[in-house]
Enzyme design. Structure first.
Site, PDB file in Angstrom:
ATOM      1  N   GLY A   8      46.219  58.074  -0.591  1.00  0.00           N
ATOM      2  CA  GLY A   8      45.554  57.505   0.565  1.00  0.00           C
ATOM      3  C   GLY A   8      45.399  58.579   1.618  1.00  0.00           C
ATOM      4  O   GLY A   8      46.151  59.553   1.647  1.00  0.00           O
ATOM      5  N   GLU A  45      47.643  54.220   1.142  1.00  0.00           N
ATOM      6  CA  GLU A  45      48.528  54.572   0.018  1.00  0.00           C
ATOM      7  C   GLU A  45      48.837  53.326  -0.813  1.00  0.00           C
ATOM      8  O   GLU A  45      48.773  53.354  -2.049  1.00  0.00           O
ATOM      9  CB  GLU A  45      49.833  55.187   0.532  1.00  0.00           C
ATOM     10  CG  GLU A  45      49.686  56.521   1.227  1.00  0.00           C
ATOM     11  CD  GLU A  45      49.524  57.712   0.303  1.00  0.00           C
ATOM     12  OE1 GLU A  45      49.484  57.544  -0.934  1.00  0.00           O
ATOM     13  OE2 GLU A  45      49.437  58.842   0.827  1.00  0.00           O
ATOM     14  N   HIS A 118      49.931  67.862  -2.095  1.00  0.00           N
ATOM     15  CA  HIS A 118      49.398  69.187  -1.767  1.00  0.00           C
ATOM     16  C   HIS A 118      50.199  70.311  -2.426  1.00  0.00           C
ATOM     17  O   HIS A 118      50.415  71.361  -1.834  1.00  0.00           O
ATOM     18  CB  HIS A 118      49.339  69.383  -0.247  1.00  0.00           C
ATOM     19  CG  HIS A 118      48.663  68.257   0.457  1.00  0.00           C
ATOM     20  ND1 HIS A 118      47.296  68.071   0.422  1.00  0.00           N
ATOM     21  CD2 HIS A 118      49.168  67.225   1.186  1.00  0.00           C
ATOM     22  CE1 HIS A 118      46.987  66.985   1.115  1.00  0.00           C
ATOM     23  NE2 HIS A 118      48.099  66.454   1.573  1.00  0.00           N
ATOM     24  N   ASP A 128      43.504  63.110  -3.578  1.00  0.00           N
ATOM     25  CA  ASP A 128      43.468  63.470  -2.164  1.00  0.00           C
ATOM     26  C   ASP A 128      42.036  63.789  -1.743  1.00  0.00           C
ATOM     27  O   ASP A 128      41.562  63.304  -0.715  1.00  0.00           O
ATOM     28  CB  ASP A 128      44.385  64.670  -1.905  1.00  0.00           C
ATOM     29  CG  ASP A 128      44.348  65.102  -0.453  1.00  0.00           C
ATOM     30  OD1 ASP A 128      44.820  64.335   0.405  1.00  0.00           O
ATOM     31  OD2 ASP A 128      43.830  66.197  -0.174  1.00  0.00           O
TER      32      ASP A 128
END
Length: 157
Positions: A8, A45, A118, A128
Site C-alpha cells: 500500500g 496495506e 524497499h 510498491d
C-alpha cells in the site's frame, strides 16, 4: 500453493493512496491495483490483503501472503485482531477492513511472511511501484468509510 504479494502507498497520511497485489500460482500471474482520493497507508496495506484473498476463485486454498506491513502482519500473527473483534473494535482503526479481511481469511489456509520494504524483493518492489502509480492515477476511487467517518469528526488515523 498460491502466493500473494501486497503493498500500500499513501501520499500524505491521510491523502491520496493506492494498493497493489500480485497473485502467483504455478504459471498463473495476475496484477491488481487501485487508487483512492483520501485514505491512509495502513488502510491501503490492509486493502491489498483483502483484495488479494477475495480474488481467489476457490475456497480452502493454501495461501502465503507476503507483505512489508508490520501493522497487518503483527495484527494477525500476534492475534491482536481477534481480541479487537471480541471487544467490538473499541478504540481501534479500520474496523470495516478488518471485518472484510476476516471474512476472506477464514475461507483459506493463510500464512503470512514479512518482507523488508524497499530492499530489492522483486514482487514487493513491483507492488510498491503499482501502488504509488495507483495513488497518482487521474481516476481515484472513494474510500467511502474513511471519508464518511472523518466527516463525522471521528479520528481514524
Amino acid at each position: 500453493m498460491i502466493q500473494i504479494f501486497t503493498d500500500g502507498a499513501c501520499s500524505g497520511n491521510p491523502g491520496p493512496g493506492g494498493y497493489a497485489v500480485i497473485l502467483k500460482s504455478g504459471n498463473h500471474y495476475k496484477e491488481l491495483s487501485a487508487g483512492f482520493r483520501l485514505t491512509t497507508n495502513n488502510r491501503m496495506e490492509l486493502m491489498a490483503v483483502c483484495v488479494g484473498l477475495e480474488s481467489l476463485k476457490n475456497i480452502n486454498q493454501a495461501v502465503t501472503i507476503f507483505s512489508d506491513s508490520k501493522y497487518v502482519i503483527d495484527s494477525i500473527e500476534k492475534k491482536w485482531v481477534f481480541g479487537w473483534v471480541k471487544k467490538g473494535f473499541a478504540g481501534k482503526k479500520n474496523k470495516d477492513l478488518w471485518l472484510r479481511f476476516l471474512q476472506a481469511y477464514k475461507l483459506h489456509q493463510v500464512k503470512f511472511v514479512w518482507v523488508k520494504g524497499h530492499a530489492g524483493h522483486p514482487e514487493n518492489e513491483r507492488c510498491d511501484e503499482m501502488a504509488v502509480m495507483a495513488a497518482k492515477s487521474k481516476t481515484l476511487e472513494i474510500d467511502s468509510v474513511f471519508e464518511v467517518e472523518n466527516k463525522k469528526g471521528q479520528n481514524l488515523l
